[in-house]
Design a protein around this motif. Sequence first.
Motif, PDB file in Angstrom:
ATOM      1  N   GLU A 324      -3.858  18.825  -1.005  1.00 55.72           N
ATOM      2  CA  GLU A 324      -3.913  18.826  -2.284  1.00 55.72           C
ATOM      3  C   GLU A 324      -4.059  17.357  -2.966  1.00 55.72           C
ATOM      4  O   GLU A 324      -4.310  17.250  -3.972  1.00 55.72           O
ATOM      5  N   ALA A 325      -4.022  16.313  -1.947  1.00 51.22           N
ATOM      6  CA  ALA A 325      -4.079  14.974  -2.665  1.00 51.22           C
ATOM      7  C   ALA A 325      -5.175  14.106  -2.350  1.00 51.22           C
ATOM      8  O   ALA A 325      -5.816  14.182  -1.165  1.00 51.22           O
ATOM      9  N   HIS A 326      -5.936  13.256  -3.289  1.00 55.47           N
ATOM     10  CA  HIS A 326      -6.779  12.468  -3.039  1.00 55.47           C
ATOM     11  C   HIS A 326      -5.889  11.104  -2.641  1.00 55.47           C
ATOM     12  O   HIS A 326      -4.706  10.879  -3.216  1.00 55.47           O
ATOM     13  N   LEU A 327      -6.460  10.128  -1.841  1.00 57.21           N
ATOM     14  CA  LEU A 327      -5.843   9.051  -1.620  1.00 57.21           C
ATOM     15  C   LEU A 327      -6.687   7.630  -2.286  1.00 57.21           C
ATOM     16  O   LEU A 327      -7.774   7.520  -1.972  1.00 57.21           O
ATOM     17  N   LEU A 328      -5.588   6.942  -2.830  1.00 56.75           N
ATOM     18  CA  LEU A 328      -6.119   5.742  -3.417  1.00 56.75           C
ATOM     19  C   LEU A 328      -5.818   4.722  -2.570  1.00 56.75           C
ATOM     20  O   LEU A 328      -4.489   4.372  -2.573  1.00 56.75           O
ATOM     21  N   HIS A 329      -6.314   3.860  -2.148  1.00 57.43           N
ATOM     22  CA  HIS A 329      -5.928   2.720  -1.037  1.00 57.43           C
ATOM     23  C   HIS A 329      -6.142   1.510  -1.858  1.00 57.43           C
ATOM     24  O   HIS A 329      -6.964   1.110  -2.557  1.00 57.43           O
ATOM     25  N   THR A 330      -4.963   0.840  -1.629  1.00 56.27           N
ATOM     26  CA  THR A 330      -4.858  -0.612  -2.458  1.00 56.27           C
ATOM     27  C   THR A 330      -4.286  -1.588  -1.744  1.00 56.27           C
ATOM     28  O   THR A 330      -3.537  -1.247  -0.604  1.00 56.27           O
ATOM     29  N   ASP A 331      -4.120  -2.743  -1.893  1.00 54.54           N
ATOM     30  CA  ASP A 331      -3.390  -3.783  -1.103  1.00 54.54           C
ATOM     31  C   ASP A 331      -1.956  -3.917  -1.458  1.00 54.54           C
ATOM     32  O   ASP A 331      -1.329  -4.480  -0.471  1.00 54.54           O
ATOM     33  N   GLY A 332      -1.470  -2.896  -2.377  1.00 53.21           N
ATOM     34  CA  GLY A 332      -0.134  -2.696  -2.404  1.00 53.21           C
ATOM     35  C   GLY A 332       0.467  -1.425  -1.548  1.00 53.21           C
ATOM     36  O   GLY A 332       1.496  -1.239  -1.775  1.00 53.21           O
ATOM     37  N   GLY A 333      -0.450  -0.520  -1.222  1.00 57.18           N
ATOM     38  CA  GLY A 333       0.052   0.585  -0.780  1.00 57.18           C
ATOM     39  C   GLY A 333      -0.803   1.828  -1.304  1.00 57.18           C
ATOM     40  O   GLY A 333      -2.063   1.513  -1.595  1.00 57.18           O
ATOM     41  N   THR A 334      -0.665   2.949  -0.533  1.00 58.46           N
ATOM     42  CA  THR A 334      -1.574   4.058  -0.982  1.00 58.46           C
ATOM     43  C   THR A 334      -0.964   5.198  -2.050  1.00 58.46           C
ATOM     44  O   THR A 334       0.304   5.392  -1.763  1.00 58.46           O
ATOM     45  N   ILE A 335      -1.556   5.406  -2.941  1.00 59.70           N
ATOM     46  CA  ILE A 335      -1.395   6.337  -4.055  1.00 59.70           C
ATOM     47  C   ILE A 335      -2.023   7.845  -3.477  1.00 59.70           C
ATOM     48  O   ILE A 335      -2.989   7.731  -3.219  1.00 59.70           O
ATOM     49  N   ARG A 336      -1.029   8.932  -3.669  1.00 59.01           N
ATOM     50  CA  ARG A 336      -1.508  10.241  -3.460  1.00 59.01           C
ATOM     51  C   ARG A 336      -1.376  10.721  -4.851  1.00 59.01           C
ATOM     52  O   ARG A 336      -0.581  10.674  -5.460  1.00 59.01           O
ATOM     53  N   ALA A 337      -2.618  11.376  -5.062  1.00 53.93           N
ATOM     54  CA  ALA A 337      -2.682  11.828  -6.476  1.00 53.93           C
ATOM     55  C   ALA A 337      -3.459  13.431  -6.519  1.00 53.93           C
ATOM     56  O   ALA A 337      -4.485  13.381  -5.680  1.00 53.93           O
ATOM     57  N   ARG A 338      -2.990  14.244  -7.224  1.00 58.77           N
ATOM     58  CA  ARG A 338      -3.730  15.688  -7.405  1.00 58.77           C
ATOM     59  C   ARG A 338      -5.183  15.371  -8.015  1.00 58.77           C
ATOM     60  O   ARG A 338      -5.962  16.276  -8.003  1.00 58.77           O
ATOM     61  N   SER A 339      -4.972  14.538  -9.013  1.00 61.93           N
ATOM     62  CA  SER A 339      -6.326  14.392  -9.917  1.00 61.93           C
ATOM     63  C   SER A 339      -6.352  12.790  -9.958  1.00 61.93           C
ATOM     64  O   SER A 339      -5.461  12.163 -10.010  1.00 61.93           O
ATOM     65  N   VAL A 340      -7.830  12.164 -10.131  1.00 63.43           N
ATOM     66  CA  VAL A 340      -8.070  10.949 -10.281  1.00 63.43           C
ATOM     67  C   VAL A 340      -8.909  10.679 -11.626  1.00 63.43           C
ATOM     68  O   VAL A 340      -9.904  11.475 -11.574  1.00 63.43           O
TER      69      VAL A 340
END
Length: 555
Positions: A324-340
């Motif tokens: 269900e989740a898209h992954l947004l990779h950043t230098d502070g961690g990864t955010i998991r989101a149903r919509s972006v």
Amino acid sequence: MPAPVILLVSQEHADFLLDEFGRYQRDYDLRTARSSAEAIEVILDLRRDGAQIALFVQDGLLPDAHPLEAFAHWRAKVPTARRVIAAPFEHFLALAGPMRPGLAKGKYDAYLLMPRGPRDEEFHGAISELLSDWNATVAAPEVDTVRVVAPAGLPLTSAIREYTGRMGMPTRVFEPDTDEGREVVERAEAAGVEVGWPLVGTPWRDPVVATSVRDVAHILFGSTTDDLDVEQVVDLAIVGAGPAGLAAAVYGGSEGLTTVVLEAEAIGGQAGTSSMIRNYLGFPRGISGMRLAQRARNQAIRFGVRFLNGWEVTALEPAAAGDEAHLLHTDGGTIRARSVVVATGVAYRKLGVGSVDALVGLGVTYGSAMSAARETEGHDVVVVGGGNSAGQAALHLSRFARSVTIMVRRRALEETMSAYLIGEIEYNPRVRVETCAEVVDGGGEGHLQWLAVRDLDTGEVARREVQDLFLLLGAEPHCDWLPPGLARDQRGFVLTGRDVPHEAWPDTRPPASLATTVPGVFAVGDIRAGSMKRVASASGEGASVVPLVHEHLAP
């Protein structure tokens, strides 16, 4: 330094205005004059004493000059002061017709009805807005939130001060051998910090040595995924906090979506650098981009939205089949989101002249750099660009600089700039427009001192003395972090809705109006192909995308 002055000019109502403005007596020096000539005498006396004038107020009924001509004379002597007509009730309607067109030319800032009784907060709300704008852009901060300690001539210092200014945080810069500089250095040494430059101090944290603006963002607003408690998947992740991203955040949060906003730089995007946006609905006297952005941010926070400042998204990994989740990779961690929602906006194009780009932060600035405007007093300034941002920057710089030249490759501004700005530029004696011209070289010893400018009609190159150059060269998308399956046009802007080619449709129908070719990923604002590149339209798209997010999230 003496208190800034509010000068009240009226033959019949000077005493009444003086009493009405009594609420400002603590912070401002109230002066009166009964004619334009007397006002000039007061202005000259104040200038000799080193006093600043924050506001001119007149009633539109001067005995010795047309009110707009009087403003022109006063403006020539004090270009940074705000100007108001407070018309008495009995003349308000009669004066409105001939006076109000002057607002469109920037001859003055507000046409108000003179108070008829106590506690006229509508009147004083307008006055407070103008004084607040003057204090934010002209006056040096009385109280600072951020102190930057660095030797003169360090480019990063200017970038840090611009960032904190756009975040609404009063900032002052001190050299290491000043009392204030030594105090920050001593605090750093006591905390075990190895001192270097620039050294950034705040009241609530130990000073740190900044290596980039992003370091400062983490110092001021730093957080981690642990702080967010995002082990659960968030409903909506917004990448970019310009007007489009902020609108999406406000509407997403207000409708109950768990929402996170990731912004690599300052809140507000390019709009946040605008000194005054006059054509945004609901702000008849205009509003600075910084204030608009910070108000929207506070509004979103009220609805539970979380902001991650200084976090650059390095990759978007679309949801795998069954996930269900898209992954947004950043230098502070990864955010998991149903919509972006992709709302990263655009960046100014580079000039591509090495000798000029080598002086960025040393007289050369990409963007309007509101915080640098105060330092252009007495300078000859060039603004390269023909869009609204360039026009707003030029008008703001004209309050300080000796001269401002708007330089464009086109033959006129009408194709790229709003008419209200062109009207203000034509009226402003300190601003001139140079068409069919381009910068081809520049240089100086430790700071910009000259530019070489080519005439595109004749090919001739002329050298001129210039102390500051502001480059607002148009839009380039920043989309390298997006996945290959997300369709873009030839220039790199994200395709949405019916602009997506048939062969790229994710199913038998085109995506929804603001949807991309990756299900659950949307694009709004300047990053979207075909967008209008205006603050209001970007805000509208940010609000409009939330129903599409709801539709995507619906079971």
